[in-house]
Scaffold this motif. Sequence first.
Motif, PDB file in Angstrom:
ATOM      1  N   ALA A  30      20.721  38.439  30.720  1.00  0.00           N
ATOM      2  CA  ALA A  30      19.761  37.619  31.457  1.00  0.00           C
ATOM      3  C   ALA A  30      20.338  37.231  32.818  1.00  0.00           C
ATOM      4  O   ALA A  30      19.624  37.259  33.832  1.00  0.00           O
ATOM      5  CB  ALA A  30      19.395  36.372  30.655  1.00  0.00           C
ATOM      6  N   ARG A  31      21.618  36.909  32.860  1.00  0.00           N
ATOM      7  CA  ARG A  31      22.255  36.572  34.142  1.00  0.00           C
ATOM      8  C   ARG A  31      22.290  37.779  35.068  1.00  0.00           C
ATOM      9  O   ARG A  31      22.035  37.665  36.269  1.00  0.00           O
ATOM     10  CB  ARG A  31      23.665  36.039  33.910  1.00  0.00           C
ATOM     11  N   GLU A  32      22.619  38.961  34.518  1.00  0.00           N
ATOM     12  CA  GLU A  32      22.637  40.181  35.328  1.00  0.00           C
ATOM     13  C   GLU A  32      21.233  40.482  35.872  1.00  0.00           C
ATOM     14  O   GLU A  32      21.069  40.835  37.042  1.00  0.00           O
ATOM     15  CB  GLU A  32      23.131  41.366  34.504  1.00  0.00           C
ATOM     16  N   TYR A  33      20.260  40.351  35.026  1.00  0.00           N
ATOM     17  CA  TYR A  33      18.873  40.612  35.428  1.00  0.00           C
ATOM     18  C   TYR A  33      18.440  39.630  36.505  1.00  0.00           C
ATOM     19  O   TYR A  33      17.826  40.015  37.501  1.00  0.00           O
ATOM     20  CB  TYR A  33      17.947  40.519  34.206  1.00  0.00           C
ATOM     21  N   ALA A  34      18.783  38.372  36.323  1.00  0.00           N
ATOM     22  CA  ALA A  34      18.418  37.351  37.312  1.00  0.00           C
ATOM     23  C   ALA A  34      19.081  37.651  38.651  1.00  0.00           C
ATOM     24  O   ALA A  34      18.454  37.528  39.711  1.00  0.00           O
ATOM     25  CB  ALA A  34      18.806  35.962  36.813  1.00  0.00           C
ATOM     26  N   GLN A  38      17.086  38.541  41.969  1.00  0.00           N
ATOM     27  CA  GLN A  38      17.272  37.710  43.151  1.00  0.00           C
ATOM     28  C   GLN A  38      17.548  38.598  44.358  1.00  0.00           C
ATOM     29  O   GLN A  38      16.991  38.382  45.435  1.00  0.00           O
ATOM     30  CB  GLN A  38      18.415  36.721  42.939  1.00  0.00           C
ATOM     31  N   GLY A  39      18.374  39.628  44.178  1.00  0.00           N
ATOM     32  CA  GLY A  39      18.659  40.575  45.267  1.00  0.00           C
ATOM     33  C   GLY A  39      17.396  41.301  45.704  1.00  0.00           C
ATOM     34  O   GLY A  39      17.132  41.451  46.902  1.00  0.00           O
ATOM     35  N   LYS A  40      16.594  41.751  44.724  1.00  0.00           N
ATOM     36  CA  LYS A  40      15.337  42.436  45.057  1.00  0.00           C
ATOM     37  C   LYS A  40      14.370  41.489  45.744  1.00  0.00           C
ATOM     38  O   LYS A  40      13.688  41.863  46.698  1.00  0.00           O
ATOM     39  CB  LYS A  40      14.702  43.022  43.803  1.00  0.00           C
TER      40      LYS A  40
END
Length: 126
Positions: A30-34, A38-40
């Motif tokens: 979930a942290r990686e996805y967030a 956020q970058g996108k």
Amino acid sequence: MTLATQVKRIADSKPFYALTGVGDFAVERAREYASTMQGKAETVARDFPEKAREYADAATTRFNRIYDDLAIRGRRIVSKVTGETALELEDVSERAEPAAARPAPSAQTTTTRRPAGTRTRTTTQS
């Protein structure tokens, strides 16, 4: 068996550790996805004004082309209808006049019919 013993047995069991591992794995993903989102989102936000302007320009061009086509089409229809209507009104008007009010056709008076959209002209020959 006491409560402390039961908690110790559950805490030392393999299913407990597996469940804890699943929870930790889910939080990590979930942290990686967030972070990725956020970058996108930052990229989209940075590019948004340019993309929005491109979209608006394309839409404006298309709407203007459609508007011009509709105006041309409308002009053709109005020209056609007004020409036909003028001839119809003239014919009705001629038929509606009483016979005594109409001048008798003479050899010197000729009526010239023109195509739709133009007026009928009466000329007297000299």
